[in-house]
Scaffold this motif. Structure first.
Motif: not given
Length: 564
Positions: A320-327, A373-380, A554-563
């Protein structure tokens, strides 16, 4: 703000969802209505970016000018916590980006298809148009009968809409109702009305209410009130809360979080909401990273983000998060960690280091390199947050930003271990035992792992993938090896980091779920992370433990705002 204040008393007595008033915007009225509605629509957009606590604090403080002390008492938080929530809310509001412009021709096409299916009572056609997990809000304005809770799911939502043109409502027969497409709040919408017969003479007259565009859906009956010369005419309309969709990466339609939260997910491939397929449009493949092959799903064009799941989930927990981040313009990569799900299982070593976070982090670096992707953001999340931390510590030139969800470093948790932790987190120590956990779980994996897992909350395909994993003895053993490594080599690696003074150099965000136990165990969870990260920030999200499944908006909003 004046409109919000004037309706405060009415809201206190009205039970059920509250949606903006629909207003016909044909002809020269569009500009005037845009101005009139700007405050209420803008407020809803703003509130959507906030957590429930931040939302309550923001409205009480900014709209009604309630003091921090009074708010603290009302929301059962300390005044200091309320001040922090108010500050976060204001920062979120300032950081909001403009909404995307809708493709009106596409929007109108799907609106007409939706209108034809609903007025014709065609449930099958409606289910083709609605997202499987569409959420339907209704607002009866306190005057006519409506659902006071969310109506969730395509089948239930389709039946609701099909009934609007075929079932008697509030004493009005279907034959006495008329329906048409009109422009409402600046977009194409569906207006239903009741035909009232006057005597004499007998011309018909319609009392109309309206709707915004059905790029999302939320029916709302209202009441026109009695006429001194005619019987009371009840106006029924579907208030189809407008969502702004636009062209995103790879031609995908982009729909913002507001639309998704209230009514599903907007337009995608000619449907209302996301496709019924999990990770629709993602590449699903196996990638050789040396010691094992990883099952991975990835899509998007933009800054790369690696999403690392926890136990006992697989990469599907992010569906539910991955497609929102792609968008929102990111490239998103969702692997199953080694040992988990459909990824390969490494040969078990005496010290369990084959499942160490260092070994898994190495897999992730090689995977991302293979994908370009030699560099990237990591979310765990959960066990995945330990992998993300190890990534940032061992590969500081590779990880550009770090997000950790619902966890603190393993060594910190063990250093603070008390009777409560041992009681509530007993599985850490049970799973570390040889052989016994495998035998106990094998008796009934569903009873062991699945007591709180439900397809309704997880999503049907995600749930089936989860059950496939927990019923595979090789996967269960590998997941247990994760915990055995945790108490041994992983703890040792972290303690070595602390002695050497190694810290995370990149910007770091820690998010924790309000209905998990981070605050109960550690008081201020951020304080636990401060010695580990040079640039740390964080805040809670209203959710249970599996935040990606329970509160993806809310998770997508938080991730988008930070990343971003």
């Amino acid at each position: 703000m004046d409109r919000l204040r004037s309706t405060r008393r009415k809201r206190e007595t009205y039970v059920g969802p509250w949606l903006p008033e629909p207003i016909l915007t044909t002809g020269d009225t569009a500009d005037a209505v845009t101005t009139v509605e700007s405050v209420s629509m803008a407020m809803l957009v703003v509130l959507e970016t906030l957590s429930p606590l931040e939302r309550a604090v923001f409205v009480l403080k900014e709209v009604f000018d309630v003091s921090h002390a009074e708010i603290a008492e009302a929301v059962d938080r300390s005044e200091s916590a309320v001040r922090q929530a108010a500050h976060r809310a204001r920062e979120h509001v300032r950081a909001r980006r403009p909404r995307f412009v809708a493709d009106r021709s596409r929007q109108h096409e799907v609106t007409r298809r939706f209108f034809a299916a609903a007025t014709g009572g065609d449930i099958n056609a409606l289910m083709e148009l609605l997202s499987p997990d569409v959420a339907l809000w209704t607002d009866g304005d306190g005057k006519v009968r409506q659902a006071t809770r969310l109506v969730v799911g395509a089948q239930t939502g389709a039946a609701w809409f099909a009934a609007t043109g075929t079932v008697t409502y509030q004493g009005v027969e279907p034959a006495d109702m008329i329906a048409e497409l009109v422009e409402i709040n600046g977009g194409l919408g569906w207006c239903s009305a009741v035909r009232v017969v006057w005597s004499p003479p007998p011309p018909s007259r319609s009392t109309r209410a309206a709707a915004s565009s059905p790029s999302t859906t939320s029916p709302t009956p209202t009441n026109s009130g009695p006429s001194p010369k005619a019987p009371r005419a009840t106006s029924v309309h579907a208030e189809l809360f407008r969502g702004d969709a636009g062209d995103g990466p790879r031609g995908r339609d982009r729909v913002d979080a507001l639309t998704r939260r209230y009514v599903g997910a907007g337009l995608r491939d000619g449907r209302l909401g996301y496709s019924s397929r999990m990770f629709d449009g993602f590449t699903d493949e196996r990638v050789d990273v040396g010691e094992v092959e990883l099952r991975v799903r990835h899509a998007g064009q933009g800054p790369p983000v690696l999403l690392i799941h926890g136990h006992p989930r697989t990469g599907s927990t992010w569906h539910r998060v991955a497609p929102r981040l792609v968008d929102r313009g990111f490239t998103v990569v969702c692997p199953d960690m080694r040992g988990y799900g459909r990824s390969g299982k490494a040969k078990i070593l005496p010290d369990h280091s084959q499942q160490s976070k260092r070994a898994v982090a190495g897999d992730m670096v090689r995977l991302m390199d293979v994908l370009g992707h030699p560099t990237f953001a990591a979310v765990g999340h959960d066990r995945g947050c330990y992998v993300a931390l190890r990534l940032a510590l061992d590969h500081p030139d590779v990880v550009s930003r770090l997000v950790v969800l619902d966890g603190v470093p393993i060594s910190e948790a063990l250093a603070r271990c008390d009777a409560r932790f041992a009681h509530d987190w007993y599985h850490w120590f049970f799973f570390a035992q040889p052989d016994r956990p495998e035998r106990a779980i094998a008796v009934d994996p569903d009873a062991w792992y699945g007591s709180k897992a439900q397809p309704q909350s997880m999503g049907a395909e995600n749930y089936e993938e989860f059950r496939e994993a927990i019923h595979d003895p090789a996967t269960v053993r590998a997941m247990l090896e994760d915990y055995r490594a945790g108490l041994g080599v992983d703890r040792q690696h972290e303690e070595a980091d602390r002695r050497a003074g190694r810290t995370v150099r990149c910007p770091t965000l820690f998010l924790w779920s309000t209905r998990d136990d981070m605050e109960d165990l550690y008081g201020d969870p951020l304080a636990v992370w401060r010695p580990w990260a040079d640039d740390l920030r964080g805040h809670p999200i209203e959710s249970g433990h599996h935040v990606a499944e329970e509160n993806p908006d809310d998770l997508t909003v938080a991730l988008h705002g930070f990343l971003a």
